[in-house]
Design an enzyme around this catalytic site. Structure first.
Site, PDB file in Angstrom:
ATOM      1  N   HIS A 271       8.400   7.384 -14.264  1.00 21.82           N
ATOM      2  CA  HIS A 271       9.644   6.708 -14.667  1.00 21.82           C
ATOM      3  C   HIS A 271      10.573   7.734 -15.326  1.00 21.82           C
ATOM      4  CE1 HIS A 271      12.416   3.777 -15.931  1.00 21.82           C
ATOM      5  NE2 HIS A 271      11.691   3.008 -16.718  1.00 21.82           N
ATOM      6  N   HIS A 310      13.623   7.001  -3.396  1.00 25.33           N
ATOM      7  CA  HIS A 310      13.715   5.992  -4.455  1.00 25.33           C
ATOM      8  C   HIS A 310      13.204   4.676  -3.904  1.00 25.33           C
ATOM      9  CE1 HIS A 310      15.511   3.465  -7.593  1.00 25.33           C
ATOM     10  NE2 HIS A 310      15.574   4.562  -8.310  1.00 25.33           N
ATOM     11  N   ASP A 366      17.279  12.133 -10.777  1.00 29.58           N
ATOM     12  CA  ASP A 366      16.506  13.184 -11.448  1.00 29.58           C
ATOM     13  C   ASP A 366      16.656  14.558 -10.814  1.00 29.58           C
ATOM     14  OD1 ASP A 366      15.256  11.608 -13.447  1.00 29.58           O
ATOM     15  OD2 ASP A 366      14.090  10.667 -11.863  1.00 29.58           O
TER      16      ASP A 366
HETATM   17  C1  LIG Z   1      10.507   7.470  -5.780  1.00 32.48           C
HETATM   18  C2  LIG Z   1       9.310   7.209  -4.857  1.00 32.48           C
HETATM   19  C3  LIG Z   1       8.084   6.990  -5.742  1.00 32.48           C
HETATM   20  C4  LIG Z   1       9.593   5.936  -4.035  1.00 32.48           C
HETATM   21  O1  LIG Z   1       8.460   5.657  -3.294  1.00 32.48           O
HETATM   22  P1  LIG Z   1       8.309   4.428  -2.309  1.00 32.48           P
HETATM   23  O2  LIG Z   1       9.513   3.592  -2.294  1.00 32.48           O
HETATM   24  O3  LIG Z   1       7.029   3.767  -2.655  1.00 32.48           O
HETATM   25  O4  LIG Z   1       8.250   5.158  -0.877  1.00 32.48           O
HETATM   26  P2  LIG Z   1       6.947   5.498  -0.070  1.00 32.48           P
HETATM   27  O5  LIG Z   1       5.979   6.218  -0.942  1.00 32.48           O
HETATM   28  O6  LIG Z   1       6.509   4.255   0.618  1.00 32.48           O
HETATM   29  O7  LIG Z   1       7.516   6.533   0.991  1.00 32.48           O
HETATM   30  C5  LIG Z   1       8.032   6.191   2.283  1.00 32.48           C
HETATM   31  C6  LIG Z   1       7.860   7.401   3.204  1.00 32.48           C
HETATM   32  O8  LIG Z   1       8.676   8.497   2.733  1.00 32.48           O
HETATM   33  C7  LIG Z   1       7.852   9.599   2.358  1.00 32.48           C
HETATM   34  N1  LIG Z   1       8.375  10.105   1.072  1.00 32.48           N
HETATM   35  C8  LIG Z   1       8.853   9.361   0.058  1.00 32.48           C
HETATM   36  N2  LIG Z   1       9.328  10.148  -0.912  1.00 32.48           N
HETATM   37  C9  LIG Z   1       9.137  11.416  -0.489  1.00 32.48           C
HETATM   38  C10 LIG Z   1       9.419  12.674  -1.061  1.00 32.48           C
HETATM   39  N3  LIG Z   1      10.002  12.757  -2.244  1.00 32.48           N
HETATM   40  N4  LIG Z   1       9.077  13.784  -0.380  1.00 32.48           N
HETATM   41  C11 LIG Z   1       8.495  13.697   0.832  1.00 32.48           C
HETATM   42  N5  LIG Z   1       8.196  12.525   1.442  1.00 32.48           N
HETATM   43  C12 LIG Z   1       8.522  11.391   0.779  1.00 32.48           C
HETATM   44  C13 LIG Z   1       6.455   9.030   2.186  1.00 32.48           C
HETATM   45  O9  LIG Z   1       5.466  10.020   2.393  1.00 32.48           O
HETATM   46  C14 LIG Z   1       6.447   7.966   3.234  1.00 32.48           C
HETATM   47  O10 LIG Z   1       6.290   8.593   4.488  1.00 32.48           O
HETATM   48  P3  LIG Z   1       5.430   7.881   5.674  1.00 32.48           P
HETATM   49  O11 LIG Z   1       6.216   6.633   5.983  1.00 32.48           O
HETATM   50  O12 LIG Z   1       5.388   8.878   6.751  1.00 32.48           O
HETATM   51  O13 LIG Z   1       4.086   7.561   5.062  1.00 32.48           O
HETATM   52  C15 LIG Z   1       9.096   8.386  -3.871  1.00 32.48           C
HETATM   53  O14 LIG Z   1      10.220   8.557  -3.055  1.00 32.48           O
HETATM   54  C16 LIG Z   1       8.749   9.683  -4.603  1.00 32.48           C
HETATM   55  O15 LIG Z   1       7.586   9.925  -4.928  1.00 32.48           O
HETATM   56  N6  LIG Z   1       9.769  10.548  -4.888  1.00 32.48           N
HETATM   57  C17 LIG Z   1       9.540  11.765  -5.622  1.00 32.48           C
HETATM   58  C18 LIG Z   1       9.443  11.469  -7.124  1.00 32.48           C
HETATM   59  C19 LIG Z   1      10.761  11.145  -7.750  1.00 32.48           C
HETATM   60  O16 LIG Z   1      11.772  11.819  -7.511  1.00 32.48           O
HETATM   61  N7  LIG Z   1      10.775  10.103  -8.602  1.00 32.48           N
HETATM   62  C20 LIG Z   1      11.966   9.714  -9.332  1.00 32.48           C
HETATM   63  C21 LIG Z   1      12.486   8.409  -8.852  1.00 32.48           C
HETATM   64  S1  LIG Z   1      13.990   8.006  -9.686  1.00 32.48           S
END
Ligand SMILES: CC(C)(COP(=O)(O)OP(=O)(O)OC[C@H]1O[C@@H](n2cnc3c(N)ncnc32)[C@H](O)[C@@H]1OP(=O)(O)O)[C@@H](O)C(=O)NCCC(=O)NCCS
Length: 431
Positions: A271, A310, A366
């Site tokens: 978060h 996101h 971020d």
């Molecule tokens: C923010 C986050 C947790 C959202 O996750 P989510 O909505 O649950 O999305 P998912 O984990 O289902 O990802 C969907 C797809 O995109 C990919 N993906 C998502 N974020 C990614 C990233 N930052 N880098 C590479 N691949 C990513 C996943 O591997 C998945 O691929 P697939 O469909 O081939 O399996 C995720 O994008 C992430 O971990 N980002 C990096 C951390 C970050 O910046 N967090 C701050 C948020 S404000």
């Protein structure tokens, strides 16, 4: 087939053949409407299962609107871009909490009320001295905001609108003071008391960085940048910490205790801590010519590209776009940040890459915020603290809305029990 009005869904329980019509209100169905579906008389009734609330609305709210597909964020209907360009943090906090932009007299009164409460009881300073010299400032903030409740026992009267008002002023006013005290004590520096001649953000900078000068004069560009960063972080509807504020607040403790819970939720790397991870990643990449090699790794699933993607935004995070503009402005004034070029190259390449395009992965809030905070001189431990200060306005708005919402009760989810039943106790010597 029943004759169904168009604003309902018809659900047939194939276990019993029973069909019910469930009203659709504001694009939702009520989970309780499914309880009437029972397999037999002893059955508790059908529940809905939604770990992490990925498709459950837990409240009706008029505070913040997000359209993740379109990349839109509005507070009380006002686009974040306009607030960031034209408003101040205190004005935006008023808007978020009271629902309307203040007129001149209201803004003057509000500014006075917040400024009036910036000091904390000396006891707070004393017990902050009890923390270990390398205590994490978030741990200190969580504890001290909870401890504020011991100074204001009347805050327990959460049903008293006047008390809610005073605690609102105190919380918004005192969070920067506690945050700055935590920062200074971690550096072994004497604490600096609030300067009520300064703006909300200017006073915060003074409490952080004032040294021997008799009066600290904030650099107006940095003061405005801090204020805009505060505006961008003021609220984000039902995120993890807002949900913690509402859930804890629903058992009706004082708002300081609920804010401590929300601050704790923000502490987690998923978060409030993602920008720290972005800096680590950029440091590991090291230079723009290594970006391509790393992007391949992100696509292989070895690592995630931190600061991208996101849960809600499947487009540019509007806050991320504004922050990028601030980064350019700040970095023109400060020492050049060695990782800015890496970040820009990474963003450029990722946005052109099919993997990221297909999955709708865009830079989030971020991606650049850590670089700005570091350029401003903050250590990484302070990043979530800088987030908690403005988010307090959002938490309070969510809390006040929850407390006065007749539909809300104590938050108490159901579970699907998967354990044993009706075992006979086995004496220790027989196990
Ligand atoms: C923010 C986050 C947790 C959202 O996750 P989510 O909505 O649950 O999305 P998912 O984990 O289902 O990802 C969907 C797809 O995109 C990919 N993906 C998502 N974020 C990614 C990233 N930052 N880098 C590479 N691949 C990513 C996943 O591997 C998945 O691929 P697939 O469909 O081939 O399996 C995720 O994008 C992430 O971990 N980002 C990096 C951390 C970050 O910046 N967090 C701050 C948020 S404000």
């Amino acid at each position: 087939m029943l004759d169904s009005p168009s604003n309902t869904i018809t659900v047939t329980d194939n276990r019993t053949g029973r069909t019910i019509q469930v009203p659709i209100i504001d694009g939702t169905v009520k989970a309780m409407d499914f309880r009437q579906l029972r397999e037999n008389d002893d059955d508790f009734g059908l529940m809905v299962y939604d770990p992490a609330f990925t498709n459950t609305a837990s409240c009706r709210s008029a505070i913040t609107y997000i359209d993740g597909d379109a990349g839109i964020l509005e507070h009380r209907g006002y686009p974040i871009e306009q607030l960031a360009a034209k408003s101040t943090f205190l004005e935006t906090a008023y808007l978020i909490i009271y629902g309307e932009l203040p007129n001149k007299a209201q803004l003057a009164q509000w500014t006075h009320d917040i400024t009036y409460h910036t000091f904390v009881h000396e006891g707070t300073r004393k017990f902050m001295e009890g923390f270990h010299h390398d205590a994490h400032p978030m741990g200190m903030l969580i504890s001290t905001v909870a401890a504020l409740s011991t100074f204001y026992p009347e805050a327990q009267n959460v049903d008293d609108a006047h008390s809610r008002e005073i605690q609102t002023h105190r919380l918004i006013a005192k969070m920067p003071t506690l945050a700055a005290f935590a920062y200074r004590s971690g550096r072994g520096l004497p604490i600096v008391y609030p300067d009520n001649d300064l703006s909300y953000s200017g006073n915060f900078l003074s409490m952080l960085w004032k040294m021997s000068e008799s009066k600290y004069t904030p650099n107006p560009v940095l003061e405005r940048a801090m204020d805009v960063l505060f505006i961008l972080h003021a609220d984000h509807e039902q995120n993890c910490s807002a949900n913690a504020m509402r859930a804890v607040g629903s058992s009706r403790p004082d708002p300081y205790s609920a804010t401590a819970a929300a601050t704790a939720a923000l502490y987690g790397p998923l978060h409030g801590g993602a920008n720290e991870q972005v800096l680590r990643m950029l440091g590991e990449i090291g230079s723009p010519d290594r970006v391509l090699e790393f992007v391949k790794k992100f696509k292989n699933g070895d690592n995630r590209l931190m600061g991208f993607g996101h849960r809600v935004y499947k487009n540019f995070d509007p806050r991320g776009t504004i922050i990028k503009g601030i980064a350019d402005e700040i970095l023109d004034m400060t020492e050049p940040h060695p990782l800015l070029d890496v970040a820009k190259e990474l963003e450029r390449i990722a946005l052109e890459d099919d993997y990221f395009i297909k999955r709708k992965l865009y830079p989030n809030v971020d991606f650049y915020s850590g670089i700005i905070y570091q350029a401003l001189g903050f250590p990484v431990e302070m990043f979530p603290v800088l987030f908690a200060i403005p988010r307090t306005a959002g938490w309070i708005a969510q809390w006040r809305e929850m407390i006065t919402d007749p539909e809300q009760k104590i938050a108490r989810p159901r579970q699907v029990y998967t354990g044993e039943r009706q075992l006979d106790y086995v004496p220790l010597e027989a196990r």
